[in-house]
Motif scaffolding. Structure first.
Motif, PDB file in Angstrom:
ATOM      1  N   ILE A  49     -10.411   6.400 -12.687  1.00  0.00           N
ATOM      2  CA  ILE A  49      -9.441   5.014 -13.040  1.00  0.00           C
ATOM      3  C   ILE A  49      -8.798   4.445 -11.885  1.00  0.00           C
ATOM      4  N   THR A  50      -8.830   3.305 -12.790  1.00  0.00           N
ATOM      5  CA  THR A  50      -8.193   2.592 -11.238  1.00  0.00           C
ATOM      6  C   THR A  50      -6.946   1.845 -10.565  1.00  0.00           C
ATOM      7  N   VAL A  51      -6.354   2.120  -9.929  1.00  0.00           N
ATOM      8  CA  VAL A  51      -5.575   2.428  -9.706  1.00  0.00           C
ATOM      9  C   VAL A  51      -4.754   1.358  -8.794  1.00  0.00           C
ATOM     10  N   THR A  52      -3.895   0.221  -8.530  1.00  0.00           N
ATOM     11  CA  THR A  52      -3.516  -1.382  -8.548  1.00  0.00           C
ATOM     12  C   THR A  52      -2.394  -0.964  -7.503  1.00  0.00           C
ATOM     13  N   PRO A  53      -1.599  -0.270  -6.623  1.00  0.00           N
ATOM     14  CA  PRO A  53      -0.045  -0.479  -6.462  1.00  0.00           C
ATOM     15  C   PRO A  53      -0.075  -1.974  -5.869  1.00  0.00           C
ATOM     16  N   ILE A  54       1.271  -2.624  -6.651  1.00  0.00           N
ATOM     17  CA  ILE A  54       1.575  -4.001  -5.900  1.00  0.00           C
ATOM     18  C   ILE A  54       2.811  -2.922  -6.161  1.00  0.00           C
ATOM     19  N   PRO A  55       3.329  -3.822  -4.540  1.00  0.00           N
ATOM     20  CA  PRO A  55       4.131  -3.544  -4.045  1.00  0.00           C
ATOM     21  C   PRO A  55       5.220  -4.983  -4.404  1.00  0.00           C
ATOM     22  N   LEU A  56       6.578  -4.585  -4.395  1.00  0.00           N
ATOM     23  CA  LEU A  56       7.176  -5.599  -5.218  1.00  0.00           C
ATOM     24  C   LEU A  56       8.200  -5.756  -3.988  1.00  0.00           C
ATOM     25  N   ALA A  57       7.824  -5.413  -3.028  1.00  0.00           N
ATOM     26  CA  ALA A  57       8.505  -6.630  -1.402  1.00  0.00           C
ATOM     27  C   ALA A  57       7.250  -7.144  -0.655  1.00  0.00           C
ATOM     28  N   THR A  58       7.176  -7.813  -0.248  1.00  0.00           N
ATOM     29  CA  THR A  58       5.803  -7.958   1.059  1.00  0.00           C
ATOM     30  C   THR A  58       5.607  -7.231   2.555  1.00  0.00           C
ATOM     31  N   LYS A  59       6.482  -7.269   2.407  1.00  0.00           N
ATOM     32  CA  LYS A  59       6.822  -6.882   3.993  1.00  0.00           C
ATOM     33  C   LYS A  59       6.887  -5.386   3.590  1.00  0.00           C
TER      34      LYS A  59
END
Length: 108
Positions: A49-59
């Motif tokens: 599978i492909t997982v894409t971690p997307i932070p809610l904060a940019t820093k």
């Protein structure tokens, strides 16, 4: 809150599972940043599978998938079998605060 995994998984042929409608796993078509453990259902025969971690904060200081550092919003392919646990850890800018999310794969 620093991270959120993608609510769909990408199968080896490039298709998304599920393609449409409610996600048949504990994400229920959206990510809750206060829930840290999820079950991801995949169809029989799925090897990765492909997982894409997307932070809610940019820093954020660092994002890891199964212990490997990745750039935020970067798709990561993970080999899976029934019971595989995918671990996403996001480290806050202070370098000490972390949030750990686990995705347990279940073949359905």
């Amino acid at each position: 809150t620093w991270a959120g995994p993608n609510t769909q998984v990408t199968l080896p042929d490039g298709s998304l599972y599920p393609a449409a409608g409610p996600v048949p796993n504990s994400l229920r078509n959206r990510f809750n940043p206060w829930v840290y453990d999820y079950r991801i259902n995949v169809p029989s025969g799925t090897a990765s599978i492909t997982v894409t971690p997307i932070p809610l904060a940019t820093k954020v200081k660092q994002v890891t998938v199964n212990g490997n550092a990745v750039l935020p919003r970067t798709p990561v392919t993970v080999n899976v079998a029934n019971g595989t646990v995918v671990t996403i850890v996001v480290t806050a800018p202070d370098g000490a605060t972390t949030e750990k999310y686990t995705l347990t794969v279940a073949v359905v």
